[in-house]
Design an enzyme around this catalytic site. Structure first.
Site, short mmCIF file in Angstrom:
data_model
loop_
_atom_site.label_atom_id
_atom_site.label_comp_id
_atom_site.label_asym_id
_atom_site.label_seq_id
_atom_site.Cartn_x
_atom_site.Cartn_y
_atom_site.Cartn_z
N SER A 1 0.88 -1.38 -0.01
CA SER A 1 0.13 0.05 -0.02
C SER A 1 0.82 1.18 0.12
O SER A 1 1.93 1.16 0.63
CB SER A 1 -0.79 -0.24 1.35
OG SER A 1 -1.79 -1.13 1.48
N1 SAH Z 1 -1.43 -3.41 3.29
C1 SAH Z 1 -0.91 -4.44 2.50
C2 SAH Z 1 -0.83 -4.35 0.93
C3 SAH Z 1 -2.13 -4.85 0.86
S1 SAH Z 1 -2.61 -5.31 -0.93
C4 SAH Z 1 0.72 -3.99 2.71
O1 SAH Z 1 1.13 -3.43 3.42
O2 SAH Z 1 1.64 -4.72 1.90
C5 SAH Z 1 -4.08 -6.14 -0.53
C6 SAH Z 1 -3.86 -7.67 -0.07
O3 SAH Z 1 -5.32 -8.22 0.20
C7 SAH Z 1 -3.26 -8.67 -1.12
O4 SAH Z 1 -2.13 -9.38 -0.52
C8 SAH Z 1 -4.29 -9.74 -1.43
O5 SAH Z 1 -3.86 -10.85 -1.81
C9 SAH Z 1 -5.26 -9.42 -0.13
N2 SAH Z 1 -6.55 -10.08 -0.41
C10 SAH Z 1 -7.17 -9.67 -1.37
N3 SAH Z 1 -8.63 -10.49 -1.18
C11 SAH Z 1 -8.39 -11.13 0.07
C12 SAH Z 1 -9.41 -11.97 0.97
N4 SAH Z 1 -10.54 -12.24 0.65
N5 SAH Z 1 -8.89 -12.23 2.12
C13 SAH Z 1 -7.67 -11.91 2.68
N6 SAH Z 1 -6.77 -11.22 1.90
C14 SAH Z 1 -7.17 -10.59 0.67
#
Ligand code: SAH
Length: 220
Positions: A70
């Site tokens: 993010s």
């Molecule tokens: N905040 C994180 C980045 C998030 S990107 C950081 O600092 O790196 C969003 C993440 O949500 C991704 O890794 C993706 O795989 C995950 N994601 C998407 N759908 C999801 C779900 N249903 N349950 C859990 N994780 C999920």
């Protein structure tokens, strides 16, 4: 070696991080504890070495598996929104990704539970948490739509990927007074929403337009 890796040199140095914090202040982040975490968490260890010179730019960067770390502003904004009314004890994070937001958040809350659907990302985030000695975090490989029922209710829930509509389970797993910070909507039309659970109703406040990857179903 480890100390040097965390401290960073050149484009990952303390001065570069100070500039990031200055920009975050200019963008309206005021919570000092949050700004301090943004200064201290070495974002460069969460991205591929080839990208580390860009780690303190205020931008999302690829972390593999079609996902991104993010944007710092968004991490700061979401963390600030979660803590706005004072301390929170038990928190659920959905979408661990590389674990950067996890690392920013962990020392600011009592206990942090974090769920990610892509197994190798869970392992990578765990390794980073260990390196940074974050001891109040529990990781789970699972579908965040379901929350984490066994350890609910939560004082706060933070979702780092956007569902089209808010998953019911997440609202149910909030204690009274607890808040859910979640981006909602299709690509290009997402809004960051803060839901607060009251005795008889749920309050909803929009925190403005945002852009997140979609919250997907199932695990990978
Ligand atoms: N905040 C994180 C980045 C998030 S990107 C950081 O600092 O790196 C969003 C993440 O949500 C991704 O890794 C993706 O795989 C995950 N994601 C998407 N759908 C999801 C779900 N249903 N349950 C859990 N994780 C999920």
């Amino acid at each position: 070696m480890t100390d040097l890796r965390f401290a960073g040199i050149g484009m990952t140095s303390a001065r570069t991080r100070d500039r990031l914090v200055q920009r975050l202040r200019e963008q309206g982040i005021t919570n000092l504890a949050v700004l301090e975490r943004m200064r201290n968490v070495p974002r460069h260890i969460f991205v591929d070495e080839a990208l580390s010179s860009r780690a303190y730019e205020d931008t999302a960067l690829p972390i593999g598996f079609g996902q991104t770390i993010s944007q710092p502003y968004i991490v700061a904004r979401m963390t600030e929104a979660l803590l706005e009314y004072g301390p929170v004890d038990k928190v659920l994070e959905v979408g661990t990704g590389c674990g950067y937001q996890t690392a920013v958040l962990a020392p600011l809350v009592g206990r942090l539970y974090t769920v990610e659907r892509i197994a190798p990302l869970v392992e990578r985030a765990k390794a980073r948490a260990k390196e940074l000695d974050l001891r109040n975090v529990r990781f789970k490989h699972g579908d965040g739509h379901l929350g984490w029922k066994a350890v609910a209710p939560f004082d706060g829930i933070l979702v780092a990927a956007a569902p089209l509509t808010v998953p019911e389970a997440l609202l149910k797993q909030l204690r009274v007074g607890g808040r859910l910070i979640v981006p909602v909507g299709p690509e290009g039309q997402q809004e960051l929403i803060r839901f607060t659970r009251r005795e008889q109703k749920i309050d909803r406040v929009s925190l403005g337009p945002v852009s997140f990857v979609p919250l997907l179903g199932g695990i990978a």
